[in-house]
Structures are given as C-alpha cells and as structure tokens.
Write a protein that holds these residues in place. Structure first.
Motif, PDB file in Angstrom:
ATOM      1  N   ILE A 279      -8.362   2.111   8.803  1.00 54.59           N
ATOM      2  CA  ILE A 279      -6.992   1.964   8.328  1.00 54.59           C
ATOM      3  C   ILE A 279      -6.251   1.110   9.340  1.00 54.59           C
ATOM      4  O   ILE A 279      -6.327   1.356  10.545  1.00 54.59           O
TER       5      ILE A 279
ATOM      6  N   TRP B 272      -2.651  -1.509  10.238  1.00 53.48           N
ATOM      7  CA  TRP B 272      -1.306  -1.949   9.909  1.00 53.48           C
ATOM      8  C   TRP B 272      -0.757  -2.751  11.071  1.00 53.48           C
ATOM      9  O   TRP B 272      -1.261  -2.675  12.194  1.00 53.48           O
TER      10      TRP B 272
ATOM     11  N   ALA C  73      -8.330   0.037  -0.122  1.00 56.97           N
ATOM     12  CA  ALA C  73      -7.112   0.620  -0.675  1.00 56.97           C
ATOM     13  C   ALA C  73      -5.936  -0.020   0.035  1.00 56.97           C
ATOM     14  O   ALA C  73      -6.043  -0.428   1.193  1.00 56.97           O
ATOM     15  N   TYR C  74      -4.836  -0.115  -0.670  1.00 59.06           N
ATOM     16  CA  TYR C  74      -3.635  -0.728  -0.123  1.00 59.06           C
ATOM     17  C   TYR C  74      -2.446   0.167  -0.436  1.00 59.06           C
ATOM     18  O   TYR C  74      -2.340   0.698  -1.531  1.00 59.06           O
ATOM     19  N   GLY C  75      -1.585   0.325   0.541  1.00 58.29           N
ATOM     20  CA  GLY C  75      -0.378   1.118   0.336  1.00 58.29           C
ATOM     21  C   GLY C  75       0.861   0.304   0.608  1.00 58.29           C
ATOM     22  O   GLY C  75       0.884  -0.529   1.508  1.00 58.29           O
ATOM     23  N   ASN C  76       1.888   0.532  -0.181  1.00 53.80           N
ATOM     24  CA  ASN C  76       3.161  -0.178  -0.017  1.00 53.80           C
ATOM     25  C   ASN C  76       4.114   0.508   0.952  1.00 53.80           C
ATOM     26  O   ASN C  76       5.139  -0.049   1.300  1.00 53.80           O
TER      27      ASN C  76
ATOM     28  N   HIS D 250      -2.535   5.739  -1.022  1.00 53.40           N
ATOM     29  CA  HIS D 250      -2.603   4.338  -1.424  1.00 53.40           C
ATOM     30  C   HIS D 250      -2.002   4.091  -2.811  1.00 53.40           C
ATOM     31  O   HIS D 250      -1.933   4.977  -3.656  1.00 53.40           O
ATOM     32  N   ASP D 251      -1.589   2.840  -3.013  1.00 50.87           N
ATOM     33  CA  ASP D 251      -1.014   2.418  -4.292  1.00 50.87           C
ATOM     34  C   ASP D 251      -2.018   1.671  -5.168  1.00 50.87           C
ATOM     35  O   ASP D 251      -1.867   1.631  -6.382  1.00 50.87           O
ATOM     36  N   SER D 252      -3.011   1.041  -4.540  1.00 49.33           N
ATOM     37  CA  SER D 252      -4.021   0.330  -5.322  1.00 49.33           C
ATOM     38  C   SER D 252      -5.363   0.411  -4.599  1.00 49.33           C
ATOM     39  O   SER D 252      -5.417   0.600  -3.388  1.00 49.33           O
ATOM     40  N   ILE D 253      -6.448   0.279  -5.369  1.00 48.93           N
ATOM     41  CA  ILE D 253      -7.800   0.367  -4.814  1.00 48.93           C
ATOM     42  C   ILE D 253      -8.698  -0.668  -5.480  1.00 48.93           C
ATOM     43  O   ILE D 253      -8.367  -1.218  -6.521  1.00 48.93           O
TER      44      ILE D 253
END
Length: 130
Positions: free
Chosen positions: A8, A10, A86-89, A105-108
């Motif tokens: 993970i 950022w 996976a991506y999170g906003n 996450h918001d998308s995978i």
C-alpha cells in the motif's frame, strides 16, 4: 484480495512517498505484514503536487500463507501471473506513518503480467549500484 500480501502506498506531501506492507484477512483495514520488506528506489520514484510514482524492491513478497491455508508462490518465470490492484479516493489518516489507518478501496482490477520478460541476469548488481 483476502489472504494476500499488499503493498500500500501513498504520497506524503510533494517530497515523500510511503509504502506500507499489509496482509488482507477481511474487508477492514489490513494489519501490518512483517514478512515483506520494501526498499524505495530513488530511480523511478517521482512525486509532485498531482501525481506520484513509487518504485520499490520487495523481499518477502513472492510467497505467503501458512500451514492452515497453504502457501501461494509467485512463479517468476511463468508466462502469465495474475496480480491485483486497488485504488482509494480517500486520504490515509496519518500520511507520514506506514501504519496509518486506511479507507476501503473504491476500485479494483486483476491484470495479467508476463514476469518472464522482466528477468535480469544482473539484477542484484544493478540494485546494489542504486
């Protein structure tokens, strides 16, 4: 991505990137995964006000599991290997800390890669030279 190690990452501002080693056991903030150790490589790591790219070397990321669930191992010379992303906003709670709480996450996605084309006979020497 349950029972899989996670890298993970950022941006912490516009000068620092953070990578956190976790393992997923369910649909909640994954705990630290101590088997994986990351080294951030300056070559290939870039951060600005809107984007970041983080390049790392990971030791302990290609085999995981235990006696109870069995072991999974990435086969480096396999023609096809499935990865997940996976991506999170939502920003992490404590950007400077690798053990920060994160949002779900918001998308995978699950892309397939050919790792055999990425092998390098001089890999260890090239990493040592960085």
């Amino acid at each position: 991505m349950t029972y899989n190690p996670l890298a993970i990452m950022w941006a912490n501002g516009t000068t620092n990137a953070v990578v956190s080693s976790r393992i997923a056991y369910g649909y909640y903030t994954p705990p630290e995964y101590e088997e994986a150790k990351y080294t951030v490589l300056k070559t290939g790591t870039h951060i600005n006000a809107t984007h970041f790219q983080l390049t790392t070397l990971c030791k302990g990321c290609s085999r995981w599991g235990d006696e109870e669930i069995g072991y999974t191992e990435i086969e480096a010379l396999a023609e096809e290997t499935t990865f997940g992303f996976a991506y999170g906003n939502h920003p992490v709670d404590t950007p400077s800390s690798a053990d920060s709480t994160i949002a779900i996450h918001d998308s995978i996605g699950h892309p397939i890669y050919n790792l055999a084309v990425a092998t390098n006979a001089d890999f260890e020497a090239k990493v040592a030279a960085l």
